[in-house]
Design a protein around this motif. Structure first.
Motif, PDB file in Angstrom:
ATOM      1  N   GLU A  70      49.175 -44.569  23.927  1.00  0.00           N
ATOM      2  CA  GLU A  70      50.372 -44.404  22.748  1.00  0.00           C
ATOM      3  C   GLU A  70      51.925 -43.166  23.320  1.00  0.00           C
ATOM      4  N   ASP A  71      52.304 -42.369  22.491  1.00  0.00           N
ATOM      5  CA  ASP A  71      53.074 -41.761  23.201  1.00  0.00           C
ATOM      6  C   ASP A  71      52.786 -40.790  23.433  1.00  0.00           C
ATOM      7  N   ARG A 104      43.089 -44.055  22.135  1.00  0.00           N
ATOM      8  CA  ARG A 104      44.288 -43.917  21.120  1.00  0.00           C
ATOM      9  C   ARG A 104      45.418 -45.126  21.706  1.00  0.00           C
ATOM     10  N   LYS A 143      50.278 -43.201  13.595  1.00  0.00           N
ATOM     11  CA  LYS A 143      50.665 -44.030  12.757  1.00  0.00           C
ATOM     12  C   LYS A 143      50.417 -44.213  11.456  1.00  0.00           C
ATOM     13  N   GLU A 164      50.524 -39.088  10.372  1.00  0.00           N
ATOM     14  CA  GLU A 164      51.734 -38.627  11.370  1.00  0.00           C
ATOM     15  C   GLU A 164      52.847 -38.657  10.085  1.00  0.00           C
ATOM     16  N   ASP A 191      54.882 -36.099  15.001  1.00  0.00           N
ATOM     17  CA  ASP A 191      55.524 -37.363  14.435  1.00  0.00           C
ATOM     18  C   ASP A 191      55.565 -36.883  12.973  1.00  0.00           C
TER      19      ASP A 191
HETATM   20 MG    MG Z   1      52.456 -38.599  16.958  1.00  0.00          MG
END
Ligand code: MG
Ligand code: GLV
Length: 349
Positions: free
Chosen positions: A59-60, A91, A122, A156, A183
């Protein structure tokens, strides 16, 4: 509302039975690596030997152009390494992203038997868990998996925090949660640009001195994450799931990192994320019970063998409740000692 009888039945024909207890294993740090990076993939065997949980991050922090390479890299790492006692997590991208579905299809389909936990970012409410739970059951059945893959949520978003209890209760697949301060700060429109940790502006100040009203007034920095951490710990522990603190972005501030991790440990978290190898030993130190606490707790357990009644130990009252507190400490120490010969010796086991 679902019938309680359905709760421990698989959500798809042929999927493994849901677990009625989350396996408790040393989980002091979830170490993140970027599987799109060949150098990081090469370091996996060495890093896996040092950490309790190794997580391939899709992810991020993974650039959009590298999303597919990260997924392929993770599948390759999962296939070609023996992780021993180390848990392997990933993740995946968020449910509303263009990558989530393929992340799940490919990873569960190709290396599902090697993955312990999927971290879902999220998460907003129980509806996200219902979807991921059912999808996972279908994919597990298709792949012929014998053991369910568990879900770990990142707390988050403001809505996620508002729904934290419902998220924790949504499925027996919930392994735990991590507080995601970056986040979460953005989602809440908090005015901090830091990834976790405190902020010097978030403080309380002594009243003015009546004899010297213009004189200096001491200030005390407060913990921005206290409220969320407490809600997360209660939501998780009330369903037998495990709470974690998430990332501490200031790699150049090991002291601040240690303080943040220790706050989480004292409040009931079992571990935190390590984003850089230097944070592994911090998490190891902080989330292993301190030797003097363990030795003290062992004395209390010995002094009150059946855990009932009240006695004094070194001038401190001990009863059923403090016996249980001591048992938490000693049980965790025993778990850590199984994998750590130095600590085993220091704890006196
Ligand atoms: Mg995050
Ligand atoms: C973690 O993902 C965070 O946003 O803090």
């Amino acid at each position: 509302m679902r019938s309680p009888r359905e709760f421990y039945r698989p959500l798809a024909l042929g999927a493994p039975l849901p677990l009625d207890n989350i396996p408790v294993r040393p989980s002091r740090m979830i170490h993140f690596f970027d599987p799109s990076n060949a150098k990081m993939r090469d370091k996996v065997p060495a890093i896996a030997a040092q950490v309790d949980i190794l997580l391939g991050n899709l992810e991020d922090a993974v650039a959009i152009d590298n999303k597919e390479a990260a997924r392929e890299g993770f599948i390759d790492v999962a296939r070609s390494n023996d992780f021993g006692d180390t848990q392997l997590w990933t993740r995946v991208n968020s449910l509303d992203s263009p990558w989530f579905l393929d992340d799940m299809l490919r990873i569960v389909g190709e290396v599902g038997e090697r993955v312990d936990v999927i971290m879902l970012p999220k998460v907003q409410g129980d509806w996200d868990i219902f979807y991921a739970d059912q999808l996972l059951a279908q994919l597990e059945a298709k792949a012929g998996l014998e053991r369910p893959i568990l879900l770990h949520c990142i707390l988050e978003t403001a809505l996620g925090v508002a729904n934290v209890d419902a998220i924790a209760q949504a499925s027996p697949r919930i392994q735990g949660m991590s507080l995601g301060p970056a986040d979460l700060a953005a989602s809440r429109r908090m005015k901090t640009t830091r990834i976790g940790g405190g902020h010097p502006g978030y403080l309380v100040r002594n009243d003015p001195d009546e004899h010297n009203p213009e004189g200096p007034r001491a200030t005390y920095q407060q913990d921005l994450w206290h409220y969320t951490m407490a809600r997360m710990v209660d939501a998780c522990v009330s369903v037998g799931a495990l709470p974690f603190y998430g990332p501490f972005g200031a790699i150049d501030d090991p002291v601040g990192c240690e303080d943040q991790f220790r706050n989480a440990f004292l409040m009931g978290c079992v571990g935190a994320w390590s984003l850089h190898p230097s944070q592994i030993s911090i998490a190891q130190r902080v989330f292993s019970p301190p030797v003097e606490e363990v030795l003290w707790a062992r004395r209390v357990l010995e002094a009150l063998p059946d855990g009932s009644g009240a006695i004094m130990v070194d001038g401190k009252m001990q009863d059923d409740a403090s016996w249980k507190q001591c048992k938490v400490m000693v049980d965790l120490a025993r778990l850590i000692a199984e994998q750590d010969a130095d600590r085993k010796r220091a704890y006196g086991f």
